[in-house]
Structures are given as C-alpha cells and as structure tokens.
Design an enzyme around this catalytic site. Structure first.
Site, short mmCIF file in Angstrom:
data_model
loop_
_atom_site.label_atom_id
_atom_site.label_comp_id
_atom_site.label_asym_id
_atom_site.label_seq_id
_atom_site.Cartn_x
_atom_site.Cartn_y
_atom_site.Cartn_z
N ASN A 9 101.52 2.12 20.80
CA ASN A 9 100.49 2.58 19.88
C ASN A 9 100.22 1.43 18.92
O ASN A 9 101.02 1.15 18.03
CB ASN A 9 100.99 3.82 19.13
N TRP A 10 99.08 0.78 19.13
CA TRP A 10 98.79 -0.41 18.32
C TRP A 10 98.30 -0.07 16.92
O TRP A 10 98.15 -0.95 16.09
CB TRP A 10 97.73 -1.27 19.02
N LYS A 11 98.01 1.20 16.68
CA LYS A 11 97.48 1.63 15.37
C LYS A 11 96.26 0.78 15.02
O LYS A 11 95.52 0.38 15.92
CB LYS A 11 98.59 1.58 14.32
N HIS A 96 99.21 12.22 15.49
CA HIS A 96 100.19 11.26 14.97
C HIS A 96 100.45 11.56 13.49
O HIS A 96 99.54 11.99 12.78
CB HIS A 96 99.67 9.83 15.16
N GLU A 98 100.59 9.75 11.02
CA GLU A 98 99.67 9.06 10.10
C GLU A 98 98.34 9.81 9.99
O GLU A 98 97.71 9.81 8.94
CB GLU A 98 99.48 7.60 10.56
N GLU A 168 108.51 11.88 16.70
CA GLU A 168 108.51 10.71 15.84
C GLU A 168 108.91 11.13 14.42
O GLU A 168 108.07 11.58 13.64
CB GLU A 168 107.12 10.07 15.79
N GLY A 174 107.98 2.63 11.32
CA GLY A 174 107.65 1.41 10.60
C GLY A 174 108.65 1.03 9.52
O GLY A 174 108.39 0.14 8.71
N SER A 214 110.50 2.96 15.11
CA SER A 214 111.28 1.72 15.10
C SER A 214 112.03 1.46 16.40
O SER A 214 113.16 0.96 16.37
CB SER A 214 112.23 1.67 13.90
N GLY A 235 105.32 1.48 18.08
CA GLY A 235 104.32 0.91 17.19
C GLY A 235 104.47 -0.60 17.11
O GLY A 235 104.07 -1.34 18.02
N GLY A 236 105.08 -1.08 16.04
CA GLY A 236 105.19 -2.51 15.75
C GLY A 236 105.65 -3.37 16.93
O GLY A 236 105.09 -4.44 17.19
P1 13P Z 1 107.03 1.89 14.80
O1 13P Z 1 107.53 1.62 16.21
O2 13P Z 1 106.27 0.74 14.22
O3 13P Z 1 108.09 2.45 13.93
O4 13P Z 1 105.90 3.05 14.95
C1 13P Z 1 106.21 4.19 15.69
C2 13P Z 1 104.97 4.98 15.86
O5 13P Z 1 104.43 5.53 14.93
C3 13P Z 1 104.39 5.03 17.20
O6 13P Z 1 103.38 5.98 17.28
#
Ligand code: 13P
Length: 253
Positions: A9-11, A96, A98, A168, A174, A214, A235-236
C-alpha cells in the site's frame, strides 16, 4: 493451505514517473515467485494507468487504495469501480484506518463499498484494527468484532470468498512498532472464529487474513509463520524494490 498474499500500500507516495521506476525494478526482483505467493501493489490512482502495462504477465497484480460507493455521477473527486476495472485493477483496499481516521469512513460505508466493489468484479481488501487507547483499555476484541461485523454486513458466503481481511493495529502503522507474532496471531485467530461463525468453516478456512503495521524484510518471516497470518499489507517497506522484494522472499523462505 492458504497461499500467502503480500500487497504494498503505497499510500500518497510516488508520482507516476516514480511509480513506473519502482514497478520496473520490483517485477525483475520477484520474477517467478507468483507460484508461491500472491503479490500486488496499490499505488495512488494517478499511477494506475501508467503501471498497469508494466505489470502485465509479471505475476504482480494491481490494486487501488479506495473507491466510491456510487456507480457514477455528480460526486466530485470520487473514483468508481468501473473506472478502476477499466485500468486493469484487481484489488481495492477499503476502510484503511487512515481513511477511517482522517476521512470519517464508518463500518457502514466500508460495507457499502465492499458490496459495491464485489458487484463490479473487484476484490476488496477490508481493513480493521484497534487504536493504542483501545488496546490499552482491553477493548481489542470488542473493536475487532464490531468492525469486522459492521464492515462485512450484508455480504453472503459466496461474496466473502473473494474478500481479503487486513488486520492493521493502528498503533503499529508507520510507527516501527510491530505487533509481536503472538499478539497478531491472537487477533487473527479471533477474526477466523468470527468469520466461521458468520460464514461457516469452509469459507473462513479460505479467507486470507493479512497483517499490516511496520512489516519489514526482517520481521516478515516470523509473522508469516503463524497459522492464521496469511500475508501482509505493507506500507513504508513497499516503497523500494529492494526492501519489498526481500520482504516477499523472506516471507516464503
Ligand atoms: P506501515 O507498513 O508503513 O506501517 O503501514 C502499514 C499500512 O498501513 C499498510 O496499509
């Protein structure tokens, strides 16, 4: 035996130009792995069209990060399921944390979007997870139960086969704080039980439940070793080809 499913998930990261560079590098590094693991990348809408042709025949699928709960019409700024399908999108992340936190998405809206995505032929990745405050107040089970039931409301067993759940924990996103494999497994087992109660064992045994928060190349293997953890929503660590491909390889090693 469930096949692992790892999605990036590149956000809100990467321009279309950067996305094309990342995907070109990634597909070379994960060549031949799709027999062992289902892989997808979920870039921003603005990159979908650019990278769809780069993914063709590579074994890496394309996902989006959101969709509208409407078919078409006067909804400024929204993106419909048909628009995504037309670009070759297969998966769509829904609910998600967020989006729940910053854009006020509710379980009710998430379930509407999931139903809509399925009706159009997209495969939803439905996200749930508790905040730190909720975990510390011993409310994790309650929150997960409420979110799962609410987010999947109205889906039948046949539809549920096509849904991926992503657990999650908000406090692990993050932050570099991963849930321990045991902490994650405990919630994944609860999710599996709730799915069994709602849709029957045959369906619950097939549903992929990803962990997200993470996940990195160096902790993926121990998380994936747990019986109810069937993949990761990353994510990251999905933002560079080297790290993401290492994460995928470690998950299946
Ligand atoms: P991180 O891997 O950056 O913690 O993000 C997880 C996430 O929200 C994937 O959707």
């Amino acid at each position: 035996m469930r096949k692992l499913f790892i999605a990036g998930n590149w956000k809100m990261n990467k321009t279309a130009t950067e996305a094309a560079q990342l995907v070109s590098a990634l597909v070379k590094k994960v060549e031949g792995l799709s027999d062992k693991v289902t892989m997808a990348v979920c870039p921003p809408f603005t990159s979908l069209d650019r990278i769809a042709p780069l993914l063709k025949g590579t074994g890496v699928d394309l996902g989006a990060q959101n969709l509208s709960d409407k078919a078409s019409g006067a909804y400024t700024g929204e993106t419909s399921a048909a628009m995504l399908l037309d670009l070759g999108v297969k998966y769509v992340i829904i609910g998600h944390s967020e989006r729940r936190q910053y854009y006020a998405e509710t379980d009710e809206l998430v379930s509407k979007k999931a139903k809509f995505a399925l009706g159009a032929g997209l495969l939803p990745i439905v996200c749930i997870g508790e905040t730190l405050k909720e975990r510390e107040a011993n409310k994790t089970s309650h929150v997960i139960t409420t979110q799962l039931k609410g987010s999947l409301a109205g889906l039948n067993a046949e539809e549920m086969h096509k849904v991926t759940i992503a657990y999650e924990p908000v406090w692990a996103i993050g932050t570099g704080k991963t849930a321990s494999p045991d902490q994650a497994q405990e919630v994944h087992a609860l999710i599996r039980k709730l799915l069994t109660d709602a849709f029957g064992k045959a369906v619950a045994d097939k549903v992929i439940v990803q962990y997200g928060g993470s996940v990195k190349a160096d902790n993926a293997k121990e998380l994936m070793a747990k019986p109810d953890i069937d993949g990761a929503l990353v994510g990251g660590a999905s933002l560079d080809a080297e790290g993401f491909s290492a994460l995928i390889k470690n998950s299946i090693s």
